[in-house]
Scaffold this motif. Structure first.
Motif, PDB file in Angstrom:
ATOM      1  N   UNK A   1     -30.767  23.967 115.521  1.00  0.00           N
ATOM      2  CA  UNK A   1     -30.111  25.246 116.863  1.00  0.00           C
ATOM      3  C   UNK A   1     -30.061  26.133 115.915  1.00  0.00           C
ATOM      4  N   UNK A   2     -29.377  26.336 114.817  1.00  0.00           N
ATOM      5  CA  UNK A   2     -29.022  27.539 114.666  1.00  0.00           C
ATOM      6  C   UNK A   2     -29.894  28.203 114.036  1.00  0.00           C
TER       7      UNK A   2
ATOM      8  N   UNK B   1     -33.227  33.833 117.630  1.00  0.00           N
ATOM      9  CA  UNK B   1     -33.821  34.739 118.840  1.00  0.00           C
ATOM     10  C   UNK B   1     -33.005  35.889 118.962  1.00  0.00           C
ATOM     11  N   UNK B   2     -32.111  36.412 117.578  1.00  0.00           N
ATOM     12  CA  UNK B   2     -31.529  37.360 117.816  1.00  0.00           C
ATOM     13  C   UNK B   2     -32.403  39.058 116.859  1.00  0.00           C
TER      14      UNK B   2
ATOM     15  N   UNK C   1     -27.645  43.789 117.622  1.00  0.00           N
ATOM     16  CA  UNK C   1     -27.070  43.423 116.601  1.00  0.00           C
ATOM     17  C   UNK C   1     -27.117  45.084 115.386  1.00  0.00           C
TER      18      UNK C   1
ATOM     19  N   UNK D   1     -22.167  18.557 116.726  1.00  0.00           N
ATOM     20  CA  UNK D   1     -23.478  18.087 117.380  1.00  0.00           C
ATOM     21  C   UNK D   1     -22.860  18.563 118.956  1.00  0.00           C
TER      22      UNK D   1
ATOM     23  N   UNK E   1     -24.436  34.640 118.407  1.00  0.00           N
ATOM     24  CA  UNK E   1     -26.387  34.395 118.473  1.00  0.00           C
ATOM     25  C   UNK E   1     -26.510  33.998 120.412  1.00  0.00           C
TER      26      UNK E   1
ATOM     27  N   UNK F   1     -22.282  30.667 115.902  1.00  0.00           N
ATOM     28  CA  UNK F   1     -23.225  30.804 117.169  1.00  0.00           C
ATOM     29  C   UNK F   1     -23.008  30.495 118.555  1.00  0.00           C
TER      30      UNK F   1
ATOM     31  N   UNK G   1     -22.857  22.352 119.463  1.00  0.00           N
ATOM     32  CA  UNK G   1     -24.167  22.988 120.299  1.00  0.00           C
ATOM     33  C   UNK G   1     -23.820  22.051 121.377  1.00  0.00           C
TER      34      UNK G   1
ATOM     35  N   UNK H   1     -28.666  14.111 112.307  1.00  0.00           N
ATOM     36  CA  UNK H   1     -27.566  15.218 113.294  1.00  0.00           C
ATOM     37  C   UNK H   1     -27.974  16.526 112.681  1.00  0.00           C
ATOM     38  N   UNK H   2     -27.467  16.887 111.024  1.00  0.00           N
ATOM     39  CA  UNK H   2     -27.718  17.870 110.091  1.00  0.00           C
ATOM     40  C   UNK H   2     -29.302  18.226 110.318  1.00  0.00           C
TER      41      UNK H   2
ATOM     42  N   UNK I   1     -32.916  28.641 115.356  1.00  0.00           N
ATOM     43  CA  UNK I   1     -33.148  28.926 116.719  1.00  0.00           C
ATOM     44  C   UNK I   1     -32.822  29.750 117.294  1.00  0.00           C
ATOM     45  N   UNK I   2     -31.227  29.631 117.059  1.00  0.00           N
ATOM     46  CA  UNK I   2     -30.262  31.195 117.085  1.00  0.00           C
ATOM     47  C   UNK I   2     -30.653  32.734 117.203  1.00  0.00           C
ATOM     48  N   UNK I   3     -30.860  31.778 115.452  1.00  0.00           N
ATOM     49  CA  UNK I   3     -30.810  33.312 114.420  1.00  0.00           C
ATOM     50  C   UNK I   3     -32.100  33.518 114.775  1.00  0.00           C
TER      51      UNK I   3
ATOM     52  N   UNK J   1     -19.486  15.677 111.589  1.00  0.00           N
ATOM     53  CA  UNK J   1     -20.462  16.799 111.885  1.00  0.00           C
ATOM     54  C   UNK J   1     -20.554  16.201 113.247  1.00  0.00           C
TER      55      UNK J   1
ATOM     56  N   UNK K   1     -33.507  36.553 125.257  1.00  0.00           N
ATOM     57  CA  UNK K   1     -34.898  36.676 125.134  1.00  0.00           C
ATOM     58  C   UNK K   1     -35.221  35.544 126.261  1.00  0.00           C
TER      59      UNK K   1
ATOM     60  N   UNK L   1     -30.320  18.691 114.288  1.00  0.00           N
ATOM     61  CA  UNK L   1     -30.577  19.030 114.701  1.00  0.00           C
ATOM     62  C   UNK L   1     -29.301  20.441 114.843  1.00  0.00           C
ATOM     63  N   UNK L   2     -28.624  20.596 113.560  1.00  0.00           N
ATOM     64  CA  UNK L   2     -27.931  21.970 113.507  1.00  0.00           C
ATOM     65  C   UNK L   2     -28.659  22.623 112.814  1.00  0.00           C
TER      66      UNK L   2
ATOM     67  N   UNK M   1     -27.852  35.906 122.325  1.00  0.00           N
ATOM     68  CA  UNK M   1     -29.354  36.204 122.162  1.00  0.00           C
ATOM     69  C   UNK M   1     -30.383  35.645 122.808  1.00  0.00           C
ATOM     70  N   UNK M   2     -30.410  34.475 122.811  1.00  0.00           N
ATOM     71  CA  UNK M   2     -30.981  33.495 123.126  1.00  0.00           C
ATOM     72  C   UNK M   2     -30.816  33.768 124.244  1.00  0.00           C
TER      73      UNK M   2
ATOM     74  N   UNK N   1     -18.563  28.768 112.103  1.00  0.00           N
ATOM     75  CA  UNK N   1     -19.296  28.360 112.918  1.00  0.00           C
ATOM     76  C   UNK N   1     -19.577  28.518 114.321  1.00  0.00           C
TER      77      UNK N   1
END
Lengths: 243, 233
Positions: B47-48, B54-55, A145, A28, A122, A119, A31, B40-41, B50-52, A24, A129, B43-44, A125-126, A115
């Protein structure tokens, strides 16, 4: 004679479940890498310019390229990282073979690449915006999209496969490094040789340029990825056993 | 290997060095941070999410950008420009499409001579046409047209300042707009580094600069000093 009978599938499934949690930290770091790529891409990843009657027009194009470059390098590092002794020895917590360990690693790299690819796509798109809400320049409307779902899907696929190819190259390179330290010199030399030599350039042109459609590119990249993973498996079978 | 190829590799090498430094830094930092699985989970997931988000937000942002035209529209506008140019060249005033009319005016002059001039050394890109009329008055009528202007697939006619046409005594001044830089953002779903193999890049091939046309009606008894080389009939 064993108390429990375990199939390859079961072992691989258990290893994948374990590695999903254990790696994991790699996600991180992905990211963090994407955020760095996003900051660098704020000014656009490419630009075009022209002028008419004293008016110069500049278009800054914001694409995935900046983030993608970082993510591809990250994938190369991660592919390499999981071949190191510390990670390989994790496999010995299970009743395992080299094949099951390799399959689990490949599955994990595939999952992480999906993943990372989604990401990365995507993240554009961040940026869109943020720039539209806080930027001062006007913008040229660009398909989202929903307007072009098929094209978006294909672009995501290309990004995922490119990241997976980078990860498979890192994985194979890592296995070679585990086999002999000579490859510490040979691999960088090989990487430099690809864009410098004529045959290397021809290979790059064949893979990336000579494609009639995106599908051809995908097929070539998937083939390269399979070859690299297969070579990694063969190389790992020749590694020394744990002392 | 050519110099161009070596230069094109430079950004990749710089990226690799930056990435190497970042990964090195991350490794050092990570040693001092102990994060549990739940963090950790979290944060992931954030983040995911936030990206979705934004789209989704991008799809619902109010439309204030410049619309892209299709290839079909591009050809249609190109034909309109061609038809206008032809009609203007043939002095078929009735065929000039009024949708391209920017401004029209009537100016009464004091003398029998007027000049069409442009300040500065650079001549403005303009097509002019002077038609003689039988009127005895010292009245000049003028019309300025601007045909379709599409840059990077978008209609920028309202964004770009046009040529200025103004009277100073008996001089008709045609000026280029002041130097200015206009910036736009453009977005792409494609990797530009692969745009050679993917479908042609969205913005690359839909440019159409159009032209500015000035049409003047001048009484026959007047003299025109024409610095810009208008067509005098």
């Amino acid at each position: 004679m064993f108390l429990s009978k375990s199939s390859l599938g079961k072992v691989v499934r258990a290893q994948v479940r374990f590695k999903m949690t254990a790696y994991m930290g790699a996600v991180l770091s992905l990211i963090v890498v994407q955020l760095v790529g996003l900051i660098i891409s704020l000014n656009g990843t490419g630009s075009m310019g022209t002028s008419i009657d004293n008016i110069s027009i500049q278009v800054n194009i914001v694409t995935h390229d900046g983030v993608f470059m970082f993510v591809a390098i990250w994938a190369l590092f991660v592919g390499n990282l999981i071949t190191t002794k510390a990670y390989r020895y994790d496999d010995f917590s299970f009743v395992t073979t080299r094949l099951s360990g390799n399959i689990a690693n490949i599955i994990i790299l595939c999952m992480v690449s999906v993943f990372a690819g989604v990401t990365t796509f995507l993240s554009n798109y961040l940026l869109r915006v943020v720039l539209l809400l806080f930027g001062s320049s006007s913008y040229l409307k660009s398909p989202g999209i929903l307007e072009n779902p098929l094209s978006s899907y294909l672009n995501v696929m290309v990004i995922i496969i490119l990241i997976l190819t980078a990860a498979s190259a890192g994985y194979f390179g890592g296995m070679l490094l585990q086999k002999s330290k000579v490859f510490m010199v040979l691999i960088p030399a090989f990487i430099i040789a690809i864009p410098v030599t004529k045959s290397g350039q021809a290979f790059l042109a064949y893979v990336f340029m000579e494609n009639e459609s995106m599908l051809f590119l995908l097929v070539k990249l998937v083939s390269i990825t399979i070859i690299l993973f297969a070579l990694a498996i063969v190389t790992s079978n020749r590694l020394e056993v744990r002392a | 290997m050519s110099n161009v190829a070596i230069l094109s590799l430079l950004p990749v090498i710089i990226m690799l060095v930056i990435a190497w430094l970042i990964f090195g830094g991350l490794k050092k930092v990570a040693k001092h941070i102990s994060m549990n699985q739940r963090f950790n989970k979290g944060v992931i997931i954030v983040y995911t999410g936030l990206l979705l988000l934004a789209a989704v937000v991008y799809e619902f942002l109010p439309d204030s950008g410049y619309e892209m035209i299709t290839q079909k529209e591009y050809h249609q506008f190109e034909n309109e420009n061609r038809a206008f140019k032809q009609a203007f060249g043939n002095n078929e005033v009735s065929k000039l499409d009024t949708k391209f009319l920017i401004e029209e005016w009537t100016q009464e002059l004091e003398g029998d001579t007027f000049a069409i001039v442009s300040p500065g050394s650079d001549r403005p890109a303009v097509r002019g046409y002077v038609e003689w009329t039988d009127t005895k008055e010292r009245v000049v009528e003028g019309k300025m047209y601007r045909t379709n202007l599409y840059m990077y697939g978008s209609n920028l006619k309202d964004k770009l300042p046009l040529l200025k046409m103004q009277w100073q005594g008996n001089e008709l001044l045609i000026e280029r707009p002041a130097k200015q830089e206009i910036k736009f953002y453009g977005f792409s779903n494609q990797l530009v580094s692969l745009s050679g193999i993917l479908s042609r890049h969205e913005y690359g091939s839909l440019d159409m600069q159009g032209e500015t046309y000035i049409y003047l009606k001048v009484p026959k008894h007047m003299n025109v000093v024409d610095e810009l080389g208008f067509l005098l009939y």
